[in-house]
Design an enzyme around this catalytic site. Sequence first.
Site, short mmCIF file in Angstrom:
data_model
loop_
_atom_site.label_atom_id
_atom_site.label_comp_id
_atom_site.label_asym_id
_atom_site.label_seq_id
_atom_site.Cartn_x
_atom_site.Cartn_y
_atom_site.Cartn_z
CE LYS A 202 -3.21 3.01 0.55
NZ LYS A 202 -4.05 3.39 -0.60
CB CYS A 256 -3.49 8.95 -0.24
SG CYS A 256 -4.91 8.18 0.54
#
Length: 403
Positions: A202, A256
């Site tokens: 991720k 993010c």
Amino acid sequence: MNPRVTVIGLGYVGLPTAALLASRGMAVQGVDSNAEVRATLAAGRIHITEAAVEALLERALRAGHFTVHAEPPPADVFIIAVPTPLGPGQAPLLDHVWDATRALAPALRPGNLVLLESTSPIGTTARVGALLRELRPGLTDLAIAYGPERVLPGRILTELVENDRVAGGLTHEATRRAQAFYRLFVRGEVVGTDAATAEMVKLSENAFRDVNIAFANELSLIAARHGLDAWRVIELANRHPRVNILRPGPGVGGHCIAVDPWFLAHGAPQAARLIPAARAVDAAKRAAVLEEASALCTAGERVICLGLAFKADVGDLRESPALDIATELARRHPGQVVVVEPHLPAAPAGLPAPLLPLDQALAGPGALLVLTDHAAFRRIRPEQRAGRRILDTRGLFRDEEDM
Ligand SMILES: NC(=O)c1ccc[n+]([C@@H]2O[C@H](COP(=O)([O-])OP(=O)(O)OC[C@H]3O[C@@H](n4cnc5c(N)ncnc54)[C@H](O)[C@@H]3O)[C@@H](O)[C@H]2O)c1
């Protein structure tokens, strides 16, 4: 039989997940520590800008498939989707994960599956497991896994279903059970691995995008020195079958890409050289845009900032370079800056410049500083741009030029 699911943290990840699971007939118990969020959801409204989720949630509430709670009720599956922001010194702040873990511990029963979906530094799932063992020492047969999210705001419900997914357990059995759960609603492939690998996957995805955009931004700074068009350079370089450079801009925003690379770098500072460098390039690009715009103001120009959001066609201001640049420009040059952001009803607190509708801003003189590539700005007609200085950080107006 459908599992009963408790989702902890009802934001951009947790809420669409909860609504989707409920729409598939699962009994979903949503938990949020914010009383305002709970009240909004219980009334069938949503607090995130993801239009399709509201209708789904409303139906789920009416069907009794979705309930809202302050504390986690017992369930078969627990999903942790709480925020993991940066703390001081760009260190990951995991307090919400520990709070959620402590809160769900009393509700656990043998055989439960616990899925951490919050973006987390490598080793966090193992620490969740250790904390649960400490809090519930007698509890056996607990499956704990990491299941990172890849959803794109604006398309969350589609991507939750269609994207491939990685599921990494603390044990093989936990991986298998996590895969089986995700396969209940994911049409993409659900690939199994271990928890630490899934955590690093991720972080690698977002760090890759950050480094690639930093490269594009560095190329844009170099191209400017030579009077060249960076977008044309990148477009032609991308004709190489193994080259794919992303687009330059005023800097990277959002919660993010601008945040997650630090999670990787923080965990191995001696090994991470490129990742912090990419973050530094990002800061340099923001500064360069600000200086160029500031020079126009110093020369007496009014500057019309086009966009505050960090990306096109949304009003999301999190970590937005556009907001930072417009705010600092207006602070340095009071009375010379106006801002257009069609996706916001009012100016955000702390912006020392008026927020105007596009037509009203364009009715007056002023240079155009393009900070966000909203579709609305593409519709600015050539005659509305004529005679103005244009700082186009997004290559917005060149798209229509002959290439
Ligand atoms: N938003 C995205 O597109 C996206 C994509 C991939 C991964 N992520 C990751 O998912 C995680 C959640 O992000 P988000 O965007 O959904 O956050 P968010 O801020 O939109 O929502 C988080 C929610 O959790 C609640 N909360 C905080 N602490 C809590 C606790 N202890 N117990 C219960 N509720 C609690 C907050 O009140 C809030 O409503 C983060 O780690 C983020 O990095 C987000």
